[in-house]
Write a protein that holds these residues in place. Structure first.
Motif, PDB file in Angstrom:
ATOM      1  N   CYS A  53      46.404  37.569  50.394  1.00 45.43           N
ATOM      2  CA  CYS A  53      46.371  38.937  49.893  1.00 45.43           C
ATOM      3  C   CYS A  53      44.970  39.299  49.397  1.00 45.43           C
ATOM      4  O   CYS A  53      44.375  38.558  48.608  1.00 45.43           O
ATOM      5  CB  CYS A  53      47.372  39.107  48.759  1.00 45.43           C
ATOM      6  N   PRO A  54      44.426  40.435  49.835  1.00 46.54           N
ATOM      7  CA  PRO A  54      43.100  40.852  49.373  1.00 46.54           C
ATOM      8  C   PRO A  54      43.108  41.471  47.984  1.00 46.54           C
ATOM      9  O   PRO A  54      42.051  41.796  47.450  1.00 46.54           O
ATOM     10  CB  PRO A  54      42.684  41.884  50.429  1.00 46.54           C
ATOM     11  N   PHE A  55      44.305  41.620  47.383  1.00 44.62           N
ATOM     12  CA  PHE A  55      44.396  42.313  46.105  1.00 44.62           C
ATOM     13  C   PHE A  55      44.683  41.403  44.920  1.00 44.62           C
ATOM     14  O   PHE A  55      44.685  41.850  43.783  1.00 44.62           O
ATOM     15  CB  PHE A  55      45.466  43.409  46.174  1.00 44.62           C
ATOM     16  N   HIS A  56      44.973  40.131  45.172  1.00 45.41           N
ATOM     17  CA  HIS A  56      45.105  39.197  44.063  1.00 45.41           C
ATOM     18  C   HIS A  56      44.728  37.805  44.542  1.00 45.41           C
ATOM     19  O   HIS A  56      44.688  37.527  45.737  1.00 45.41           O
ATOM     20  CB  HIS A  56      46.514  39.217  43.466  1.00 45.41           C
ATOM     21  N   ASP A  57      44.419  36.938  43.599  1.00 45.60           N
ATOM     22  CA  ASP A  57      43.920  35.591  43.893  1.00 45.60           C
ATOM     23  C   ASP A  57      45.088  34.687  44.264  1.00 45.60           C
ATOM     24  O   ASP A  57      46.015  34.511  43.479  1.00 45.60           O
ATOM     25  CB  ASP A  57      43.209  35.053  42.653  1.00 45.60           C
ATOM     26  N   GLU A  58      45.067  34.106  45.450  1.00 46.78           N
ATOM     27  CA  GLU A  58      46.141  33.213  45.873  1.00 46.78           C
ATOM     28  C   GLU A  58      45.621  32.238  46.918  1.00 46.78           C
ATOM     29  O   GLU A  58      44.584  32.468  47.549  1.00 46.78           O
ATOM     30  CB  GLU A  58      47.323  33.997  46.437  1.00 46.78           C
ATOM     31  N   ASN A  59      46.355  31.164  47.102  1.00 41.40           N
ATOM     32  CA  ASN A  59      46.015  30.177  48.120  1.00 41.40           C
ATOM     33  C   ASN A  59      47.110  30.017  49.157  1.00 41.40           C
ATOM     34  O   ASN A  59      46.872  29.461  50.225  1.00 41.40           O
ATOM     35  CB  ASN A  59      45.731  28.824  47.469  1.00 41.40           C
ATOM     36  N   LYS A  69      54.710  49.060  62.970  1.00 48.06           N
ATOM     37  CA  LYS A  69      55.195  50.040  61.995  1.00 48.06           C
ATOM     38  C   LYS A  69      54.067  50.582  61.117  1.00 48.06           C
ATOM     39  O   LYS A  69      54.253  51.590  60.428  1.00 48.06           O
ATOM     40  CB  LYS A  69      56.269  49.404  61.108  1.00 48.06           C
ATOM     41  N   GLY A  70      52.930  49.898  61.114  1.00 45.45           N
ATOM     42  CA  GLY A  70      51.793  50.362  60.329  1.00 45.45           C
ATOM     43  C   GLY A  70      51.996  50.249  58.834  1.00 45.45           C
ATOM     44  O   GLY A  70      51.557  51.111  58.070  1.00 45.45           O
ATOM     45  N   VAL A  71      52.642  49.158  58.380  1.00 46.41           N
ATOM     46  CA  VAL A  71      52.906  48.985  56.952  1.00 46.41           C
ATOM     47  C   VAL A  71      52.531  47.567  56.533  1.00 46.41           C
ATOM     48  O   VAL A  71      52.459  46.653  57.353  1.00 46.41           O
ATOM     49  CB  VAL A  71      54.381  49.246  56.605  1.00 46.41           C
ATOM     50  N   TYR A  72      52.290  47.383  55.220  1.00 44.50           N
ATOM     51  CA  TYR A  72      51.992  46.069  54.677  1.00 44.50           C
ATOM     52  C   TYR A  72      52.761  45.883  53.381  1.00 44.50           C
ATOM     53  O   TYR A  72      53.166  46.841  52.712  1.00 44.50           O
ATOM     54  CB  TYR A  72      50.489  45.895  54.428  1.00 44.50           C
ATOM     55  N   PHE A  73      52.973  44.612  53.008  1.00 47.28           N
ATOM     56  CA  PHE A  73      53.638  44.290  51.744  1.00 47.28           C
ATOM     57  C   PHE A  73      53.199  42.908  51.299  1.00 47.28           C
ATOM     58  O   PHE A  73      53.127  41.981  52.110  1.00 47.28           O
ATOM     59  CB  PHE A  73      55.163  44.311  51.874  1.00 47.28           C
ATOM     60  N   CYS A  74      52.877  42.743  50.035  1.00 47.52           N
ATOM     61  CA  CYS A  74      52.529  41.442  49.472  1.00 47.52           C
ATOM     62  C   CYS A  74      53.678  40.955  48.595  1.00 47.52           C
ATOM     63  O   CYS A  74      54.057  41.641  47.638  1.00 47.52           O
ATOM     64  CB  CYS A  74      51.245  41.510  48.654  1.00 47.52           C
ATOM     65  N   HIS A  75      54.209  39.785  48.912  1.00 52.86           N
ATOM     66  CA  HIS A  75      55.304  39.218  48.127  1.00 52.86           C
ATOM     67  C   HIS A  75      54.807  38.609  46.821  1.00 52.86           C
ATOM     68  O   HIS A  75      55.612  38.246  45.963  1.00 52.86           O
ATOM     69  CB  HIS A  75      56.037  38.164  48.956  1.00 52.86           C
ATOM     70  N   GLY A  76      53.488  38.499  46.676  1.00 50.85           N
ATOM     71  CA  GLY A  76      52.937  37.934  45.452  1.00 50.85           C
ATOM     72  C   GLY A  76      52.693  38.965  44.369  1.00 50.85           C
ATOM     73  O   GLY A  76      53.069  38.766  43.217  1.00 50.85           O
ATOM     74  N   CYS A  77      52.063  40.094  44.736  1.00 53.32           N
ATOM     75  CA  CYS A  77      51.728  41.106  43.727  1.00 53.32           C
ATOM     76  C   CYS A  77      52.445  42.435  43.959  1.00 53.32           C
ATOM     77  O   CYS A  77      52.232  43.385  43.209  1.00 53.32           O
ATOM     78  CB  CYS A  77      50.220  41.334  43.694  1.00 53.32           C
ATOM     79  N   SER A 213      51.734  34.048  39.660  1.00 50.81           N
ATOM     80  CA  SER A 213      51.481  32.969  40.599  1.00 50.81           C
ATOM     81  C   SER A 213      51.062  31.703  39.847  1.00 50.81           C
ATOM     82  O   SER A 213      50.159  31.750  39.016  1.00 50.81           O
ATOM     83  CB  SER A 213      50.383  33.357  41.591  1.00 50.81           C
ATOM     84  N   PRO A 214      51.717  30.547  40.125  1.00 49.40           N
ATOM     85  CA  PRO A 214      51.311  29.316  39.442  1.00 49.40           C
ATOM     86  C   PRO A 214      50.010  28.746  39.990  1.00 49.40           C
ATOM     87  O   PRO A 214      49.425  27.855  39.386  1.00 49.40           O
ATOM     88  CB  PRO A 214      52.477  28.364  39.723  1.00 49.40           C
ATOM     89  N   ARG A 215      49.558  29.265  41.150  1.00 44.79           N
ATOM     90  CA  ARG A 215      48.334  28.746  41.768  1.00 44.79           C
ATOM     91  C   ARG A 215      47.295  29.846  41.864  1.00 44.79           C
ATOM     92  O   ARG A 215      47.553  30.915  42.410  1.00 44.79           O
ATOM     93  CB  ARG A 215      48.642  28.206  43.161  1.00 44.79           C
ATOM     94  N   LEU A 216      46.110  29.550  41.354  1.00 40.45           N
ATOM     95  CA  LEU A 216      45.003  30.485  41.427  1.00 40.45           C
ATOM     96  C   LEU A 216      43.730  29.716  41.769  1.00 40.45           C
ATOM     97  O   LEU A 216      43.525  28.598  41.306  1.00 40.45           O
ATOM     98  CB  LEU A 216      44.812  31.216  40.093  1.00 40.45           C
ATOM     99  N   SER A 217      42.886  30.334  42.575  1.00 42.04           N
ATOM    100  CA  SER A 217      41.599  29.708  42.888  1.00 42.04           C
ATOM    101  C   SER A 217      40.505  30.396  42.090  1.00 42.04           C
ATOM    102  O   SER A 217      40.664  31.520  41.622  1.00 42.04           O
ATOM    103  CB  SER A 217      41.310  29.806  44.384  1.00 42.04           C
ATOM    104  N   LEU A 218      39.393  29.704  41.936  1.00 36.92           N
ATOM    105  CA  LEU A 218      38.249  30.241  41.207  1.00 36.92           C
ATOM    106  C   LEU A 218      36.989  29.742  41.883  1.00 36.92           C
ATOM    107  O   LEU A 218      36.886  28.565  42.232  1.00 36.92           O
ATOM    108  CB  LEU A 218      38.287  29.787  39.744  1.00 36.92           C
ATOM    109  N   GLY A 219      36.024  30.621  42.053  1.00 40.78           N
ATOM    110  CA  GLY A 219      34.825  30.262  42.780  1.00 40.78           C
ATOM    111  C   GLY A 219      35.073  30.357  44.272  1.00 40.78           C
ATOM    112  O   GLY A 219      35.906  31.134  44.729  1.00 40.78           O
ATOM    113  N   ARG A 220      34.384  29.550  45.030  1.00 42.27           N
ATOM    114  CA  ARG A 220      34.528  29.580  46.490  1.00 42.27           C
ATOM    115  C   ARG A 220      35.524  28.531  46.948  1.00 42.27           C
ATOM    116  O   ARG A 220      35.386  27.351  46.627  1.00 42.27           O
ATOM    117  CB  ARG A 220      33.175  29.329  47.154  1.00 42.27           C
ATOM    118  N   VAL A 221      36.536  28.957  47.694  1.00 41.83           N
ATOM    119  CA  VAL A 221      37.522  28.046  48.264  1.00 41.83           C
ATOM    120  C   VAL A 221      37.519  28.130  49.787  1.00 41.83           C
ATOM    121  O   VAL A 221      37.662  27.128  50.475  1.00 41.83           O
ATOM    122  CB  VAL A 221      38.933  28.328  47.698  1.00 41.83           C
TER     123      VAL A 221
END
Length: 326
Positions: A53-59, A69-77, A213-221
């Motif tokens: 997801c480009p809108f929240h930090d996840e791995n 259909k031209g639609v999107y949905f993020c199950h995380g945020c 989310s229990p998993r978050l990245s920080l810096g470059r992954v």
């Protein structure tokens, strides 16, 4: 806003007789996958596509879109919308400007983010990642060890996995938010430098923290790997950290690395000296697609590849390892 202000500069075929924007025609002619591909790598999963997801930090990829259909949905945020909404959010422009840009109208240049501000934010996060890594310690006797033991992989844990109390976020003034217990995995670039971390947040009982989310990245992954062994001519590359730890126990003596998720499998930058990679993925459709994409990317770099998937009906390698020792 008046209709003529909304449609000024738009090609006439996107303007309805009443002067409003013909969004239906615009969305029908623009691929939402092409818009999303500017911000995330997509993998085909059945009739949909999936990526980080480009809108929240996840791995673990939770961002889905349906191009037909031209639609999107993020199950995380829970971010969701159509092609125009996605473009507007990614480029940080308003609705009429998003329509004009998608229609190819003459308008002011737009970018996904201000280059200098974006570079400064990335540099700050890399520095924070290094700081959190330096202050973290061994997992022995911590809830990180408890978590890994619950997955049957908490034995002789390599030093590239640590325990620390680390913030989930930093405030606008640079001050850290509340600190929480976490298993911290070091993300190393092709030169072996720690350039990022993945944090798995845990509760007092050593279970994944609930609420967010229990998993978050920080810096470059992206492009990095968690190294559970040294650089060798032949290595095994798994998706999740737990899978890599499981494979390390299943294949004693093998060098196993983790790519921090399916979406990064194809982007891991291999150091010199590696000429064969066995890409290890989940047994489902998305896992197999990620392995295929990684093998193709490595092949273009002249690296030989093989593939491996779980056996015995297990969905991933950690499940297979647990089943073997049940």
């Amino acid at each position: 806003m008046r209709a003529n202000a909304w449609t000024a500069g738009l090609p006439a075929r996107y303007v309805r007789p009443d002067g409003s924007i013909d969004t239906g025609k615009l969305k029908a002619e623009v691929s939402i996958a092409e818009v999303a591909a500017e911000a995330t790598d997509l993998v085909q999963v059945g009739t949909e596509m999936r990526g980080l997801c480009p809108f929240h930090d996840e791995n673990t990829a939770s961002f889905f879109l349906n191009d037909s259909k031209g639609v999107y949905f993020c199950h995380g945020c829970a971010a969701h919308g159509d092609t125009i909404d996605l473009f507007s959010r990614l480029r940080k422009v308003d609705f009429p400007e998003a329509c004009k840009a998608l229609a190819g109208a003459e308008t002011r240049p737009v970018t996904i983010a201000d280059g200098k501000a974006d570079a400064a934010a990335k540099a700050a996060n890399r520095a924070r990642a290094r700081d959190e890594w330096r202050t973290a310690g061994p997992v022995d006797g911590t809830v990180a060890e408890t978590y890994l033991l619950s997955r049957a992989i908490g034995y002789s844990v390599p030093s590239t996995i640590r325990f620390g109390r680390t913030p989930r976020y930093w405030n606008d003034d640079g001050s850290p938010g509340p600190r929480h217990s976490a298993m911290i995995a070091g993300a190393q670039d092709a030169d072996g430098r720690i350039v990022g971390i993945q944090r798995t947040y845990l509760d007092r009982e050593g279970r994944k923290m609930r609420g967010g989310s229990p998993r978050l990245s920080l810096g470059r992954v992206r492009g990095t790997a968690l190294r559970l062994g040294p650089v060798m001519p032949k290595i095994m590359l798994a998706s999740a950290v737990e899978d890599a730890l499981s494979l390390r126990l299943m294949f004693p003596g093998a060098t196993v690395w983790s790519a921090f998720g399916d979406a990064n499998l194809q982007h891991v930058e291999m150091p010199r000296g590696i000429w064969h990679v066995t890409v290890c993925g989940d047994a489902d459709e998305s896992g197999r697609a990620a392995v295929a994409a990684a093998r193709e990317a490595l092949g273009r770099k002249g690296i030989q590849t093989g593939e491996l998937f779980p056996h015995g009906g297990a969905k991933d390698f950690n499940e297979e390892w647990v089943l073997l020792h049940a």
